[in-house]
Design a protein around this motif. Structure first.
Motif, mmCIF file in Angstrom:
data_model
loop_
_atom_site.group_PDB
_atom_site.id
_atom_site.type_symbol
_atom_site.label_atom_id
_atom_site.label_comp_id
_atom_site.label_asym_id
_atom_site.label_seq_id
_atom_site.Cartn_x
_atom_site.Cartn_y
_atom_site.Cartn_z
ATOM 1 N N SER A 94 0.854 -1.187 0.000
ATOM 2 C CA SER A 94 0.000 0.000 0.000
ATOM 3 C C SER A 94 0.885 1.230 0.000
ATOM 4 O O SER A 94 2.034 1.187 0.464
ATOM 5 N N PHE A 131 -9.921 1.882 -0.698
ATOM 6 C CA PHE A 131 -9.316 0.583 -0.394
ATOM 7 C C PHE A 131 -10.375 -0.402 0.101
ATOM 8 O O PHE A 131 -10.413 -1.563 -0.331
ATOM 9 N N LEU A 156 -12.609 -1.467 -2.730
ATOM 10 C CA LEU A 156 -11.915 -2.432 -3.580
ATOM 11 C C LEU A 156 -11.944 -3.818 -2.957
ATOM 12 O O LEU A 156 -12.174 -4.830 -3.637
ATOM 13 N N GLY A 208 -0.333 -2.226 -4.571
ATOM 14 C CA GLY A 208 -1.702 -2.621 -4.283
ATOM 15 C C GLY A 208 -2.230 -3.640 -5.269
ATOM 16 O O GLY A 208 -1.591 -3.995 -6.258
ATOM 17 N N ASP A 226 -4.910 -3.467 -7.232
ATOM 18 C CA ASP A 226 -5.839 -2.945 -8.232
ATOM 19 C C ASP A 226 -5.817 -3.749 -9.529
ATOM 20 O O ASP A 226 -6.871 -4.140 -10.050
ATOM 21 N N ALA A 243 -8.619 -6.221 -11.094
ATOM 22 C CA ALA A 243 -9.209 -5.859 -12.387
ATOM 23 C C ALA A 243 -9.200 -7.066 -13.327
ATOM 24 O O ALA A 243 -10.162 -7.303 -14.068
ATOM 25 N N ASP A 273 -14.368 -1.982 -16.925
ATOM 26 C CA ASP A 273 -13.149 -2.346 -16.207
ATOM 27 C C ASP A 273 -11.933 -2.190 -17.117
ATOM 28 O O ASP A 273 -10.891 -1.650 -16.704
ATOM 29 N N VAL A 327 -8.760 0.520 -16.577
ATOM 30 C CA VAL A 327 -7.362 0.097 -16.520
ATOM 31 C C VAL A 327 -6.548 0.795 -17.601
ATOM 32 O O VAL A 327 -5.451 1.322 -17.346
ATOM 33 N N TYR A 365 -3.856 3.499 -16.158
ATOM 34 C CA TYR A 365 -2.417 3.230 -16.226
ATOM 35 C C TYR A 365 -1.780 3.907 -17.440
ATOM 36 O O TYR A 365 -0.554 4.059 -17.482
#
Length: 254
Positions: free
Chosen positions: A62, A72, A75, A125, A127, A131, A163, A167, A171
């Motif tokens: 984290s 968090f 998620l 993390g 994520d 995903a 989704d 992403v 990113y």
């Protein structure tokens, strides 16, 4: 009498024990990094890092930012739900191997991106693995309906589509090629779920939906049938009301 372990008893009774263990490790990593930020470099994956274990441990890292606690927790709740659904379909061993396979593919992709594209973006993390799990779930449950905030119905196919967009743009900012790199584990998850890529060395599964997916589809179909029936009943009541009011009006005029 032998002492019973309440936690062990709960995990044995649960239908998603591996998911609960992974979530517990993620919470532990969040707390450890929040208390001592130095652990970030020990758990998180940095493409230039010399710690080989971080290829697999970054989902439990984290940033240590307590301001992100709400996101968090959301998620983790989503992973509890989606991961639990996938775990019920797969056995615990295959489920755990799938999690770490997607985790490793993501970190390897970012490691190669640094050498080919010069990117140094870290993975902190869970994520990206979550995903990828979402894409796996959405591929196996394309017609399943989820009520977002209890108001907005979305099918599994749409959830998977959004989704992928999140992403790619998340990113890929401010370097779009990295968004394409981040989609690699999602593409692998899609290949496993659709049967195009053998899952963990096992023969490619049938593209027919799983038993869980079939049950969910039957529930969704029953829901839509009920909505359609109620709609027709309302239309029929409205038609009869208008006929009744029209007949009263004719009697008054007569």
């Amino acid at each position: 009498m032998s002492a019973r372990n309440p936690l062990g008893t709960y995990l044995q009774a649960s239908d998603r024990p591996v998911t609960l263990i992974l979530i517990a490790l993620m919470i532990l990593g969040f707390l450890v990094t929040w208390f001592a930020s130095g652990f970030l470099s020990v758990l998180a994956f940095f493409p230039s890092s010399t710690h080989p274990w971080t290829f697999l441990t970054y989902p439990f890292s984290s940033s240590g930012n307590g301001a992100g606690l709400v996101f968090f927790l959301l998620l983790l709740y989503w992973f509890y739900w989606v991961g639990g659904d996938v775990e019920r379909e797969l056995d615990a061993k295959r489920y755990l191997l799938l999690f770490f396979e997607l985790t490793l593919v993501a970190s390897l992709s970012f490691w190669l991106a640094q050498r080919v594209l010069g990117s140094s973006t870290p993975l902190i993390g869970a994520d990206l693995p979550i995903a990828a799990f979402t894409v796996y779930w959405a591929t196996r449950n394309p017609r399943r309906i989820i009520m977002i905030c209890g108001l907005i119905p979305l099918s599994g196919k749409l959830i998977g589509f959004f989704d992928v967009l999140l992403v790619f743009f998340g990113y890929g900012t401010p370097y779009p090629p990295l968004g394409v790199v981040a989609l690699i584990p999602l593409a692998l998850a899609f290949g496993h779920a659709s049967g195009r890529i053998p899952l963990l060395g096992l023969p490619a599964s049938s593209r027919r939906p799983s038993k869980v997916a079939k049950a969910n589809e039957r529930r969704n179909q029953a829901y839509y049938d009920d909505v359609q029936r109620r709609s027709k009943e309302r239309e029929e009541r409205e038609r009869l009301r208008k006929l009744f009011e029209g007949s009263l009006k004719d009697d008054d005029e007569a």
